[in-house]
Design an enzyme around this catalytic site. Structure first.
Site, PDB file in Angstrom:
ATOM      1  N   GLY A 233     -31.863 -25.907  16.912  1.00 48.01           N
ATOM      2  CA  GLY A 233     -33.089 -25.887  17.707  1.00 48.01           C
ATOM      3  C   GLY A 233     -32.935 -26.709  18.968  1.00 48.01           C
ATOM      4  O   GLY A 233     -33.128 -26.219  20.064  1.00 48.01           O
ATOM      5  N   PHE A 234     -32.584 -27.982  18.786  1.00 46.49           N
ATOM      6  CA  PHE A 234     -32.415 -28.916  19.912  1.00 46.49           C
ATOM      7  C   PHE A 234     -33.690 -29.046  20.737  1.00 46.49           C
ATOM      8  O   PHE A 234     -33.659 -29.464  21.884  1.00 46.49           O
ATOM      9  CB  PHE A 234     -31.239 -28.501  20.809  1.00 46.49           C
ATOM     10  CG  PHE A 234     -29.995 -28.157  20.039  1.00 46.49           C
ATOM     11  CD1 PHE A 234     -29.263 -29.145  19.420  1.00 46.49           C
ATOM     12  CD2 PHE A 234     -29.580 -26.833  19.908  1.00 46.49           C
ATOM     13  CE1 PHE A 234     -28.132 -28.834  18.682  1.00 46.49           C
ATOM     14  CE2 PHE A 234     -28.453 -26.518  19.168  1.00 46.49           C
ATOM     15  CZ  PHE A 234     -27.729 -27.513  18.560  1.00 46.49           C
ATOM     16  N   ARG A 621     -30.924 -48.295   9.891  1.00 47.03           N
ATOM     17  CA  ARG A 621     -30.244 -47.938   8.652  1.00 47.03           C
ATOM     18  C   ARG A 621     -29.773 -46.486   8.709  1.00 47.03           C
ATOM     19  O   ARG A 621     -30.466 -45.620   9.229  1.00 47.03           O
ATOM     20  CB  ARG A 621     -31.247 -48.103   7.518  1.00 47.03           C
ATOM     21  CG  ARG A 621     -30.713 -47.924   6.132  1.00 47.03           C
ATOM     22  CD  ARG A 621     -31.673 -48.666   5.195  1.00 47.03           C
ATOM     23  NE  ARG A 621     -31.443 -48.322   3.809  1.00 47.03           N
ATOM     24  CZ  ARG A 621     -32.437 -47.883   3.013  1.00 47.03           C
ATOM     25  NH1 ARG A 621     -33.648 -47.704   3.487  1.00 47.03           N
ATOM     26  NH2 ARG A 621     -32.175 -47.628   1.754  1.00 47.03           N
ATOM     27  N   PRO A 625     -24.525 -40.965   5.822  1.00 42.98           N
ATOM     28  CA  PRO A 625     -23.437 -41.171   6.792  1.00 42.98           C
ATOM     29  C   PRO A 625     -22.733 -39.891   7.239  1.00 42.98           C
ATOM     30  O   PRO A 625     -22.375 -39.752   8.406  1.00 42.98           O
ATOM     31  CB  PRO A 625     -22.468 -42.084   6.042  1.00 42.98           C
ATOM     32  CG  PRO A 625     -23.243 -42.686   4.932  1.00 42.98           C
ATOM     33  CD  PRO A 625     -24.347 -41.745   4.592  1.00 42.98           C
ATOM     34  N   LYS A 626     -22.559 -38.968   6.328  1.00 40.39           N
ATOM     35  CA  LYS A 626     -21.846 -37.750   6.708  1.00 40.39           C
ATOM     36  C   LYS A 626     -22.692 -36.914   7.684  1.00 40.39           C
ATOM     37  O   LYS A 626     -22.175 -36.380   8.675  1.00 40.39           O
ATOM     38  CB  LYS A 626     -21.545 -36.935   5.449  1.00 40.39           C
ATOM     39  CG  LYS A 626     -20.421 -35.945   5.617  1.00 40.39           C
ATOM     40  CD  LYS A 626     -19.990 -35.432   4.251  1.00 40.39           C
ATOM     41  CE  LYS A 626     -19.074 -34.247   4.388  1.00 40.39           C
ATOM     42  NZ  LYS A 626     -18.699 -33.711   3.074  1.00 40.39           N
ATOM     43  N   GLN A 631     -24.413 -35.441  13.309  1.00 41.73           N
ATOM     44  CA  GLN A 631     -25.349 -35.631  14.431  1.00 41.73           C
ATOM     45  C   GLN A 631     -24.634 -36.216  15.634  1.00 41.73           C
ATOM     46  O   GLN A 631     -24.800 -35.757  16.755  1.00 41.73           O
ATOM     47  CB  GLN A 631     -26.375 -36.680  14.034  1.00 41.73           C
ATOM     48  CG  GLN A 631     -27.691 -36.331  13.541  1.00 41.73           C
ATOM     49  CD  GLN A 631     -28.515 -35.409  14.338  1.00 41.73           C
ATOM     50  OE1 GLN A 631     -28.119 -34.831  15.356  1.00 41.73           O
ATOM     51  NE2 GLN A 631     -29.699 -35.214  13.855  1.00 41.73           N
ATOM     52  N   GLY A 695     -33.785 -43.652  14.090  1.00 40.49           N
ATOM     53  CA  GLY A 695     -33.610 -42.314  14.677  1.00 40.49           C
ATOM     54  C   GLY A 695     -32.267 -42.203  15.367  1.00 40.49           C
ATOM     55  O   GLY A 695     -31.792 -43.146  16.002  1.00 40.49           O
ATOM     56  N   GLU A 698     -31.551 -38.000  19.088  1.00 35.16           N
ATOM     57  CA  GLU A 698     -31.642 -37.992  20.558  1.00 35.16           C
ATOM     58  C   GLU A 698     -30.671 -39.024  21.136  1.00 35.16           C
ATOM     59  O   GLU A 698     -29.994 -38.776  22.124  1.00 35.16           O
ATOM     60  CB  GLU A 698     -33.061 -38.316  21.043  1.00 35.16           C
ATOM     61  CG  GLU A 698     -34.196 -37.788  20.184  1.00 35.16           C
ATOM     62  CD  GLU A 698     -34.235 -36.291  20.067  1.00 35.16           C
ATOM     63  OE1 GLU A 698     -33.893 -35.603  21.034  1.00 35.16           O
ATOM     64  OE2 GLU A 698     -34.604 -35.798  18.977  1.00 35.16           O
TER      65      GLU A 698
END
Lengths: 731, 326
Positions: A233-234, A621, A625-626, A631, A695, A698
């Protein structure tokens, strides 16, 4: 923080929906098999501005299989009631499909052909003859008439710039970018009496539900939006676009379920984009590299009918301590469709400018770029004088410089060569504001020891299914496989849009809360149950692990959810929650990054090749992790695209987008992508939200483009202030 | 897509018959089907020739190559004889399109492919190539990727093929089979400059079938190669490209074959560059001086002025890569 042991959170799990996706079983919007569905193909305006003077549908209607051709001349008037939802309610007057003869931009939907087969609909659409009274559109940012500016000011920027030891006056231009998710936007619409169901590619089922209910004048709960999987989507799915309304309208008129899939070409004007910018920055500093003043004059494109703005001013206000700052942000209405948020909205633009300018200043003053940034590191947020919840940008520099080998960089441009290639290193900081919004969730803990958690959120790729499952599994003390996390249906509890990097913080906090509630219910049931081995134990002393409740430190004393619920005749425990972030802005909360990159630039051919890239993140946090790596790598690739390749090109004579396809709109291919590495500073930020996350989605694109541009300068001595950086700028 | 009839032929006689009746040949379909989807092409009948026995690569007794028209791009690129004799051909193929497309597209189809000019591919734009007399939207439009050589005021579109640049450099010949028998067309005459008839792109008559592309033998040892310059490293058409083959004996350049891509309305043979090289000894100065001749007659447009410098540098670079530096 939950007293529960954290087994799933922090573990590098693969996607829980990975198998479904790679085996083709995950169903995307257009893939639902709806009985009796027919096909719709949109006819787009072939002028950039003007009026429709006639629509000749005879040839199209003569095509076997064509059921209907709908256009402004025969479409019913739609209510288009006011919609309070932000993403569908930009200032202005939204585009109303087939409600009048005005053409506002090239590619605007002017008719739709509905047919029993896709082929007949496509052929029919190519035979619809639309006559126009064309006017010359204005689509060039440089030629439009800017609106009134939005401003920001602190200190005396004017005086500061006048008296500064060093002053740079810089103009940056950033091209329009399109999201280009793999999955095209698509809608299937079905009416059952006065109830509308749509399967629609969206990042916000609730937003689409609300929009359709207002457009068609229906009660909210008469509209259902379903979208369990999103193929990227982005940001392009943050709004209900005209084609979704067209599908609903076509279904209502024909009395059949209607499937409408945008072509790749139509994605360039049927959905939004990251607007192009003209960004002038004057930066003043003293000889020691302390910033004294900055003046930002920002112009961005928007449509003629809506005003789209984004947080482009934020980085210039709070990244560095600067006594005098003045900003003026103007939107320039053009004959284009409305922009929409795209990954790192505003920040990816603002950070590029600020971080490019900092590199220029560092060069001008002969100070190492990292050292210059250190000298301007603020103790608190200079935009509003609030303390930072966490800001570990200096650590990002330190770790990044060490891991990347920044000390090997030669400050003098054009001083490293490898055959035909000039080699350069660059770095940039990045920032993205941490957003948290109210979110709801409900959950069931079943007597068989499984749980179902539901929220009307989305998973456009970051791994919502997986990360929420991890949070739920730990809070419930269940194995990951025992948790069924469901999303993408407007019948589930409401959530904010799946965008702005706020899903983990917002929906995740709701998930945590609802699962904590369920666990506590079970614990209460146990301690009050005389037949339970846990009878009489203080609830605070009980933890749950692998579906078994037991006394902390004494695993032998306990029992399973299964036994507890079965003995008590409870088929399930249920809970729901409405998570509301704490009010008030006590802290300035953002994620931070430092990106380092090495590029090679062909000395004579001007080609830029990225050799390696490292980003260090202060993102709170890390739940998964994967997925975080996925991302981060995706964000770096997106940033490489923004810096070197991506550019939506418009022919300003008639407003036509000339590269509306993936052969001509260039995104990076595998061959363009080198070794990418992500490091996350260990830690959490519980002032941000109950999960301690800030987050990531972005943040990971912000800072990539300026790091590349700065590396290009270090390699070549050429300062390119226009994105994308193409060969012609470097010849 | 407009409705069309589809027929599959199993021998060349049948193919010619169907072709004579107005059928349009289709093999890999990687260009034609795309264009049909955009309604740029609207053939009434498609004649599928992919079953014809035109899939061999033969080495002639003189040492040249004969490549069947239906050989796939990937097959030709990987063929040991092609790799050994003409690296310029295999390299040009490898740098084309994507792996998926190279597995489908044929050599005959490759040289028949139509321009990537965005206005040609958009049926709502003016394009003399698609609709003679409608005008050329690219001439004063967005024309970064367009041609600087061989243009006319009717059309400035580039020929997109990479391997055709190699064929042009090597002076290949195209063998055609028609109702009146076989004929051979030099590559230089096969692809047509737009002039006042940009809709005519190849010297192929209705119903004629490409059977083979023949690359003549060149004296050995021969060094050759292809350089493609583009914004991203794969799946993009050339901004500029250069195909170079050099026969150097006794330290002197005896034969030179040079052509450029991404810059011409057809693959652009560079005879002036070749002449400058013959009889000379390889040196950086020679490459630079020869490459200077590459842009003779160039007429850049608003957005592609950079191609003039870039073309010279591309040719210079590739001469050095192939010819070495003293």
């Amino acid at each position: 923080m939950s007293p529960q042991p954290q087994a799933a959170v922090g573990a590098p799990l693969s996607r829980v929906d990975g198998r479904l996706k790679v085996t083709g079983q995950a169903r995307y919007a257009a893939e639902f098999d709806i009985d009796g569905a027919v096909h719709a193909v949109i006819v787009d305006a072939s002028i950039g501005r003007g009026r429709i003077t006639g629509v000749d549908t005879d040839d199209a209607e003569a095509v076997p299989g064509v059921l209907r051709v709908i256009h402004h001349g025969n479409a019913p008037t739609l209510p288009y009631r006011d919609n309070s939802s932000g993403s569908n309610n930009l200032p202005g007057r939204k585009l109303r499909v087939f409600q009048d003869d005005r053409v506002l931009f090239h590619g605007q939907p002017v008719a739709v052909v509905v047919a029993t087969t896709l082929e007949a609909a496509q052929h029919g659409a190519s035979l619809v003859k639309v006559r126009y009274d064309a006017e010359r559109p204005t689509t060039d940012l440089a030629e439009g008439e800017p609106g009134e500016p939005t401003g920001y000011a602190r200190g005396d920027a004017e005086a500061g710039l006048r008296d500064a030891d060093v002053r740079l006056d810089l103009t940056y231009r950033l091209a329009r970018n399109h999201h280009n998710p793999m999955e095209p936007h698509a809608t299937i619409a079905r009416w059952d009496g006065n109830r509308l169901t749509v399967w629609d590619k969206t990042q916000w089922v609730y937003g689409t539900q609300l929009e359709l209910s207002t457009v068609f004048g229906l009660p909210l709960d008469s509209v259902r939006v379903i979208n369990p999987y999103v193929g990227g989507g982005f940001g392009s799915g943050l709004r209900c676009w005209p084609h979704t309304v067209v599908a609903g309208l076509a279904a209502r008129i024909t009395g059949r379920p209607v499937k409408l899939v945008l072509t790749r070409r139509q994605m360039y004007f049927g959905t939004g984009f990251r607007p192009s910018y003209d960004y002038r920055l004057s930066l003043g500093g003293d000889r020691n590299g302390r910033l004294v003043a900055a003046d930002h004059r920002i112009d961005a494109e928007t449509s003629s009918y809506e005003t789209f703005t984004e947080a482009v001013m934020t980085p210039g206000q709070m990244l560095y301590s600067t006594p005098g700052v003045r900003q003026a942000y103007r939107t320039v209405p053009l004959d284009v469709n409305s922009p929409i948020w795209m990954r790192g909205p505003g920040a990816a633009t603002g950070v590029f400018v600020v971080e490019s300018a900092m590199d220029e200043l560092a060069h001008e003053l002969g100070i190492d770029p990292i050292e210059l940034r250190r000298r301007n590191e603020p103790a608190q947020d200079p935009s509003n004088n609030t303390p930072f919840s966490t800001r570990r940008l200096l650590e990002c520099y330190t770790v990044g410089a060490r891991e990347f080998g920044w000390q090997r960089r030669k400050p003098k441009p054009r001083s490293t060569r490898d055959g035909d290639w000039l080699i350069g290193m660059g770095m940039a900081a990045g920032v993205y504001h941490t957003a948290v919004a109210p979110a709801q969730s409900r959950g069931r803990l079943n007597a068989d020891g499984t749980a179902v958690i539901e929220s009307a959120t989305s998973d456009m790729g970051p791994g919502t299914y997986t990360a929420q499952t991890q949070v739920a599994a730990d809070a419930l003390g269940l194995a990951v496989r025992a948790v069924d996390y469901r999303l993408g249906d407007s019948r589930y509890p409401q959530t904010p849009p799946h965008g702005g990097s706020m899903t983990m913080a917002s929906v995740g906090s709701a998930t945590l809360d609802v699962c904590d509630q369920l666990r506590r219910q079970a614990i209460r049931l146990a301690v009050e149950d005389e037949e339970s081995p846990l009878h009489g134990v203080s609830p605070d002393d009980i933890v749950v692990r692998g579906g078994r409740l037991h006394v902390q430190g004494n695993p032998a004393r306990g029992e399973s959810y299964q036994r507890l619920l079965t003995r008590n005749g409870r088929a399930r425990l249920e809970a729901d929650t409405s998570f509301t972030p704490p009010r008030g802005e006590r802290f300035s909360i953002s994620g931070y990054s430092a990106t380092f990159t090495e590029v090679a630039v062909d000395a004579t051919l001007g080609l830029v090749r990225v050799r390696r890239m490292l980003s260090v993140y202060d993102a709170g946090r890390i739940i998964s992790p994967k997925l975080a790596d996925s991302q981060a790598i995706g964000g770096m690739v997106g940033g490489i695209g923004q810096a070197l390749l991506e550019h939506t090109v418009t022919d300003h004579r008639d407003g036509r987008i000339v590269n509306a396809n993936l052969a001509d709109y260039l995104v990076p291919v595998n061959a363009d992508i080198p070794d990418l590495r992500a490091i996350y500073l260990d830690g959490e930020d519980y002032d941000a939200d109950p999960l301690g996350v800030k987050g990531l989605a972005e943040l990971v694109i912000c800072g990539v483009a300026p790091a590349l541009a700065n590396a290009v300068f270090n390699a070549t001595g050429r300062r390119v202030r226009e994105l994308p950086i193409t060969a012609e700028a470097l010849l | 897509m407009h409705p069309f009839a589809y027929t599959r032929v199993s021998d060349t006689r049948e193919a010619l018959k169907a072709g004579r009746a107005g059928g349009r040949y289709i093999a890999g379909g990687t260009t034609l089907v795309d264009l049909m989807r955009e309604t740029v092409e609207r053939p009434g009948t498609l004649v599928d020739i992919s079953g014809l026995p035109l899939r061999d690569i033969l080495v002639t007794k003189e040492g040249g190559l004969r490549i069947g028209a239906l050989v796939r791009m990937a097959e030709a690129a990987a063929h040991p004889a092609v790799r050994a004799a003409y690296p310029v051909v295999s390299r040009a193929l490898e740098l084309s399109a994507s792996a998926q497309l190279r597995n489908m597209a044929t050599i005959g189809g490759n040289i028949m492919q139509r321009t990537r000019c965005t206005y040609f591919r958009d049926v709502t734009a003016d394009c003399n190539k698609r609709e003679p007399g409608s005008g050329c939207a690219a001439l004063h439009g967005v024309n970064r990727s367009h041609a600087i050589l061989g243009t006319s005021d009717q059309c400035v579109a580039t020929h997109p093929s990479d391997v055709a640049v190699a064929f042009a450099a090597l002076e290949a010949r195209v063998r055609l089979l028609g109702p009146d028998g076989e004929r051979e067309v030099p590559f230089a005459d096969f692809l047509l400059r737009p002039g006042s008839t940009p809709q005519r792109e190849q010297a192929v008559k209705q119903g004629e079938l490409i059977t083979t592309i023949e690359i003549p033998a060149l004296p050995r040892p021969l060094k050759s190669g292809y350089l493609k310059v583009r914004d991203r490293q794969s799946y993009e058409f050339a901004l500029t490209s250069a195909a170079v083959a050099l026969h150097i004996r006794g330290g002197v350049i005896r034969e030179a074959r040079v052509a450029a891509g991404g810059v011409g309305t057809v693959p652009w043979k560079l005879p002036a560059v070749e002449r400058h090289l013959i009889g000379e000894r390889p040196s950086d100065a020679l490459w630079t001086a020869a490459a200077e001749k590459a842009t003779e007659g160039a007429r850049p447009l608003r957005h592609n002025r950079f191609k003039v410098a870039l073309l010279k540098r591309t040719v210079e670079r590739q001469l050095r890569i192939v010819g070495g530096t003293k």
